[in-house]
Motif scaffolding. Structure first.
Motif, PDB file in Angstrom:
ATOM      1  N   LEU A 125       0.843  -1.197   0.000  1.00 52.90           N
ATOM      2  CA  LEU A 125       0.000   0.000   0.000  1.00 52.90           C
ATOM      3  C   LEU A 125       0.882   1.251   0.000  1.00 52.90           C
ATOM      4  CD1 LEU A 125      -3.051   0.874   0.423  1.00 52.90           C
ATOM      5  CD2 LEU A 125      -2.525   1.030   2.852  1.00 52.90           C
ATOM      6  N   THR A 126       1.872   1.280   0.899  1.00 52.70           N
ATOM      7  CA  THR A 126       2.661   2.494   1.148  1.00 52.70           C
ATOM      8  C   THR A 126       3.540   2.883  -0.036  1.00 52.70           C
ATOM      9  OG1 THR A 126       2.701   1.901   3.483  1.00 52.70           O
ATOM     10  CG2 THR A 126       4.324   3.522   2.760  1.00 52.70           C
ATOM     11  N   GLU A 127       3.651   4.203  -0.248  1.00 54.64           N
ATOM     12  CA  GLU A 127       4.526   4.744  -1.311  1.00 54.64           C
ATOM     13  C   GLU A 127       5.405   5.830  -0.710  1.00 54.64           C
ATOM     14  OE1 GLU A 127       2.075   5.998  -4.601  1.00 54.64           O
ATOM     15  OE2 GLU A 127       1.367   3.936  -4.918  1.00 54.64           O
ATOM     16  N   GLY A 131       2.318   7.700   2.870  1.00 53.88           N
ATOM     17  CA  GLY A 131       2.470   6.804   4.009  1.00 53.88           C
ATOM     18  C   GLY A 131       1.189   6.863   4.821  1.00 53.88           C
ATOM     19  N   SER A 132       1.137   7.813   5.769  1.00 56.50           N
ATOM     20  CA  SER A 132      -0.098   7.990   6.536  1.00 56.50           C
ATOM     21  C   SER A 132      -1.250   8.391   5.622  1.00 56.50           C
ATOM     22  CB  SER A 132       0.104   9.086   7.593  1.00 56.50           C
ATOM     23  OG  SER A 132       1.154   8.736   8.456  1.00 56.50           O
ATOM     24  N   ASP A 133      -0.930   9.151   4.605  1.00 59.56           N
ATOM     25  CA  ASP A 133      -1.964   9.685   3.709  1.00 59.56           C
ATOM     26  C   ASP A 133      -2.187   8.718   2.539  1.00 59.56           C
ATOM     27  OD1 ASP A 133      -3.695  11.216   2.265  1.00 59.56           O
ATOM     28  OD2 ASP A 133      -2.208  12.735   1.673  1.00 59.56           O
ATOM     29  N   GLY A 365      -0.277   1.908  10.200  1.00 57.65           N
ATOM     30  CA  GLY A 365      -0.816   3.187  10.644  1.00 57.65           C
ATOM     31  C   GLY A 365      -0.128   3.608  11.929  1.00 57.65           C
ATOM     32  N   THR A 366       0.539   4.777  11.905  1.00 53.27           N
ATOM     33  CA  THR A 366       1.251   5.233  13.105  1.00 53.27           C
ATOM     34  C   THR A 366       0.236   5.481  14.230  1.00 53.27           C
ATOM     35  OG1 THR A 366       1.002   7.581  12.604  1.00 53.27           O
ATOM     36  CG2 THR A 366       2.940   6.471  11.657  1.00 53.27           C
ATOM     37  N   ASN A 367       0.771   5.653  15.441  1.00 52.02           N
ATOM     38  CA  ASN A 367      -0.149   5.865  16.555  1.00 52.02           C
ATOM     39  C   ASN A 367      -0.833   7.233  16.492  1.00 52.02           C
ATOM     40  OD1 ASN A 367       0.233   3.319  17.342  1.00 52.02           O
ATOM     41  ND2 ASN A 367       1.255   3.768  19.292  1.00 52.02           N
ATOM     42  N   GLN A 368      -0.215   8.177  15.767  1.00 52.56           N
ATOM     43  CA  GLN A 368      -0.943   9.442  15.540  1.00 52.56           C
ATOM     44  C   GLN A 368      -2.167   9.169  14.646  1.00 52.56           C
ATOM     45  OE1 GLN A 368       2.502   9.247  15.330  1.00 52.56           O
ATOM     46  NE2 GLN A 368       2.718  10.293  17.286  1.00 52.56           N
ATOM     47  N   ILE A 369      -1.983   8.306  13.670  1.00 53.17           N
ATOM     48  CA  ILE A 369      -3.111   7.989  12.772  1.00 53.17           C
ATOM     49  C   ILE A 369      -4.181   7.191  13.522  1.00 53.17           C
ATOM     50  CG2 ILE A 369      -3.756   6.729  10.652  1.00 53.17           C
ATOM     51  CD1 ILE A 369      -2.294   9.573  10.339  1.00 53.17           C
TER      52      ILE A 369
HETATM   53  C1  LIG Z   1       9.515  -1.872   8.895  1.00 57.21           C
HETATM   54  C2  LIG Z   1       8.274  -1.383   8.216  1.00 57.21           C
HETATM   55  C3  LIG Z   1       7.391  -2.316   7.658  1.00 57.21           C
HETATM   56  C4  LIG Z   1       6.293  -1.882   6.910  1.00 57.21           C
HETATM   57  N1  LIG Z   1       5.503  -2.794   6.256  1.00 57.21           N
HETATM   58  C5  LIG Z   1       4.573  -2.352   5.357  1.00 57.21           C
HETATM   59  C6  LIG Z   1       3.898  -3.252   4.478  1.00 57.21           C
HETATM   60  O1  LIG Z   1       4.079  -4.482   4.533  1.00 57.21           O
HETATM   61  N2  LIG Z   1       3.033  -2.746   3.557  1.00 57.21           N
HETATM   62  C7  LIG Z   1       2.788  -1.412   3.467  1.00 57.21           C
HETATM   63  O2  LIG Z   1       2.007  -1.022   2.605  1.00 57.21           O
HETATM   64  N3  LIG Z   1       3.408  -0.521   4.299  1.00 57.21           N
HETATM   65  C8  LIG Z   1       4.301  -0.957   5.224  1.00 57.21           C
HETATM   66  N4  LIG Z   1       4.952  -0.069   6.043  1.00 57.21           N
HETATM   67  C9  LIG Z   1       4.648   1.344   5.944  1.00 57.21           C
HETATM   68  C10 LIG Z   1       4.024   1.921   7.215  1.00 57.21           C
HETATM   69  O3  LIG Z   1       2.700   1.538   7.327  1.00 57.21           O
HETATM   70  C11 LIG Z   1       4.247   3.440   7.138  1.00 57.21           C
HETATM   71  O4  LIG Z   1       5.622   3.656   7.406  1.00 57.21           O
HETATM   72  C12 LIG Z   1       3.393   4.194   8.117  1.00 57.21           C
HETATM   73  O5  LIG Z   1       2.038   4.116   7.763  1.00 57.21           O
HETATM   74  C13 LIG Z   1       3.793   5.674   8.207  1.00 57.21           C
HETATM   75  O6  LIG Z   1       4.009   6.230   6.957  1.00 57.21           O
HETATM   76  P1  LIG Z   1       5.372   7.058   6.678  1.00 57.21           P
HETATM   77  O7  LIG Z   1       6.505   6.214   7.112  1.00 57.21           O
HETATM   78  O8  LIG Z   1       5.349   7.503   5.263  1.00 57.21           O
HETATM   79  O9  LIG Z   1       5.312   8.287   7.660  1.00 57.21           O
HETATM   80  P2  LIG Z   1       4.576   9.693   7.415  1.00 57.21           P
HETATM   81  O10 LIG Z   1       3.191   9.456   6.940  1.00 57.21           O
HETATM   82  O11 LIG Z   1       5.458  10.549   6.585  1.00 57.21           O
HETATM   83  O12 LIG Z   1       4.519  10.258   8.872  1.00 57.21           O
HETATM   84  C14 LIG Z   1       5.628  10.866   9.524  1.00 57.21           C
HETATM   85  C15 LIG Z   1       5.173  11.341  10.898  1.00 57.21           C
HETATM   86  O13 LIG Z   1       4.108  12.307  10.753  1.00 57.21           O
HETATM   87  C16 LIG Z   1       2.978  11.884  11.484  1.00 57.21           C
HETATM   88  N5  LIG Z   1       1.748  12.273  10.783  1.00 57.21           N
HETATM   89  C17 LIG Z   1       1.474  12.144   9.457  1.00 57.21           C
HETATM   90  N6  LIG Z   1       0.234  12.591   9.198  1.00 57.21           N
HETATM   91  C18 LIG Z   1      -0.292  13.017  10.379  1.00 57.21           C
HETATM   92  C19 LIG Z   1      -1.537  13.553  10.776  1.00 57.21           C
HETATM   93  N7  LIG Z   1      -2.528  13.774   9.898  1.00 57.21           N
HETATM   94  N8  LIG Z   1      -1.718  13.877  12.085  1.00 57.21           N
HETATM   95  C20 LIG Z   1      -0.730  13.646  12.997  1.00 57.21           C
HETATM   96  N9  LIG Z   1       0.461  13.122  12.678  1.00 57.21           N
HETATM   97  C21 LIG Z   1       0.676  12.803  11.394  1.00 57.21           C
HETATM   98  C22 LIG Z   1       3.114  10.374  11.578  1.00 57.21           C
HETATM   99  O14 LIG Z   1       2.355   9.833  12.664  1.00 57.21           O
HETATM  100  C23 LIG Z   1       4.606  10.214  11.755  1.00 57.21           C
HETATM  101  O15 LIG Z   1       4.929  10.411  13.093  1.00 57.21           O
HETATM  102  C24 LIG Z   1       6.028  -0.498   6.818  1.00 57.21           C
HETATM  103  C25 LIG Z   1       6.889   0.427   7.435  1.00 57.21           C
HETATM  104  C26 LIG Z   1       8.000   0.003   8.118  1.00 57.21           C
HETATM  105  C27 LIG Z   1       8.924   1.027   8.713  1.00 57.21           C
END
Ligand SMILES: Cc1cc2nc3c(=O)[nH]c(=O)nc-3n(C[C@H](O)[C@H](O)[C@H](O)COP(=O)(O)OP(=O)(O)OC[C@H]3O[C@@H](n4cnc5c(N)ncnc54)[C@H](O)[C@@H]3O)c2cc1C
Length: 380
Positions: A125-127, A131-133, A365-369
């Protein structure tokens, strides 16, 4: 009447996973923490012993586990090693869109492939810019006759290099954005898939992640899951089923760190008495035990709500992932503190548990999400 005791069948599930973890996971966890590669021997053994794909239908090789059964199993895996546990559970994550949206023929074909070959799947899913979005996804799958042409870039995809197929989310009409997000099953050996070297990371090193680049990858129409435009819903419904698994892995990891720290502290003599004679230590242990108990009960409640079709399940699963992964981070950090220099050394694996705990606050989904999901639910 409210009950909190697993029944005989559920205790058997716990016992089966605990036994597997004692024989396969604990003896190998430090090796994989150093090797940082996919734990094939353990995944093969997990297939042989009915540990893989628990919540999938038994007619397709799974165990028909409820989400609560799955949480019991994941807690045991987490108590062994979250990295190995997530290599197993990420397979369930990748299969869940098929469970939710594939027709019978697709389920037969792809679950069959997974079980017959003891193969692994990944969920993409993630690009880099989404990520969160999730709504920011840019990968596209444009229809040409009876095929789709997939182009794009995915990042952090767990199990990717080990997988036989990947559940990929892409836009069928980029002008419509996320409203055209669609799920596809893409065999990993399809021409045009570039798998980048694995991610170097802090913890959960027994689990591998790769970037994926898609260059005009042909996907037959019959590999589309559900209708065009149903991908966003499928992705969110998938997380509703799997977040309690991440919560349970966190509870298991916290439990293991706490148990090691408790045993060690009772035997560590300083100032002529066990260090547990100091409230500074015994209260830390009391807090750890209390937090683990609370995290487990919230996780079970969320899983139970899902299994019983309650509307609050989505909010509760977000709460369980948020709370249990925060507890996991705190308890493992405190376990290192209780053990002093021994906690910081690699000998007891507690420092590994602390490194492993961090990731549960970030993926699925991060804990903020999660707070966003919870606040939207309580404010609507
Ligand atoms: C080891 C690992 C394994 C993973 N496995 C998978 C997988 O199998 N498949 C897959 O699709 N993805 C996978 N992921 C992706 C993971 O789900 C994303 O890393 C995660 O959702 C966060 O996205 P990001 O890293 O782009 O962070 P960002 O979205 O860039 O976020 C950065 C920071 O900003 C905060 N933030 C962003 N938006 C908001 C908001 N609206 N309000 C408050 N805070 C916000 C976040 O909480 C975070 O603290 C994996 C990631 C890791 C590191």
């Amino acid at each position: 009447m409210i009950g909190f005791t697993p029944d005989a069948r559920q205790l058997e599930i716990k016992e089966k996973y605990r036994d597997f973890v004692n024989r396969w996971v604990i003896p190998n966890r430090l090796k994989y923490d150093q090797l940082a590669e996919f734990p094939w021997e353990i995944v093969k053994a997990a297939y042989n012993e009915g540990i893989m794909n628990g919540p999938m239908p038994s007619k397709f090789g799974g165990n028909d586990y409820s989400i609560l059964d799955g949480a019991l199993a994941s807690e045991e895996l987490g108590a062994g090693c979250i990295g190995i546990g997530i290599s197993i559970d990420a397979n369930t994550l990748a299969l869940t869109p098929l469970y939710l949206a594939a027709n019978d023929a697709q389920q037969k074909k792809f679950f069959g492939l997974i079980n017959d070959q003891k193969a692994v799947a990944a969920y993409a899913l993630t690009e880099p810019n989404a990520g969160s979005d999730v709504a920011g996804i840019k990968s596209s799958a444009i229809k040409h006759g009876d095929k789709y042409l997939l182009n794009g870039h995915k990042r952090y995809i767990t199990n990717a290099e080990a997988s036989s197929f990947i559940t990929v989310f892409a836009l069928t009409n980029p002008e419509k954005g996320a409203r055209s997000l669609t799920a596809f099953v893409v065999p990993t050996d399809s021409p045009g898939i570039e798998i980048k070297p694995r991610l170097q990371k802090m913890g959960q090193k027994a689990s591998v992640q790769n970037e994926l680049i898609f260059h005009d990858v042909e996907i037959p129409e019959e590999n589309r899951l559900g209708d065009e435009g149903t991908g966003f819903l499928i992705a969110m419904k998938t997380f509703d089923r799997t977040r309690t698994g991440v919560a349970a892995l966190s509870v298991g990891n916290a439990r293991a760190a706490y148990e090691i720290a408790l045993k060690w502290a009772k035997n560590r003599i300083q100032f002529g008495a066990p260090i547990t004679a100091n409230q500074g230590v015994s209260f830390m242990l009391a807090d750890m035990a209390t937090e683990i108990e609370a995290a487990r009960l919230l996780t079970w409640n969320a899983a139970w709500a899902y299994d019983n079709g309650l509307k609050v399940a989505s909010k509760l699963s977000a709460m369980s992932k948020l709370f249990a992964s925060d507890v996991g981070m705190k308890v493992t950090t405190d376990a290192v503190q209780v053990m002093g220099g021994e906690g910081y050394s690699t000998e007891f694996a507690v420092e590994k548990m602390m490194r492993d705990a961090k990731l549960c606050q970030i993926y699925e989904g991060t804990n903020q999400i999660q707070r966003l999901v919870i606040s939207k639910s309580i404010l609507k």
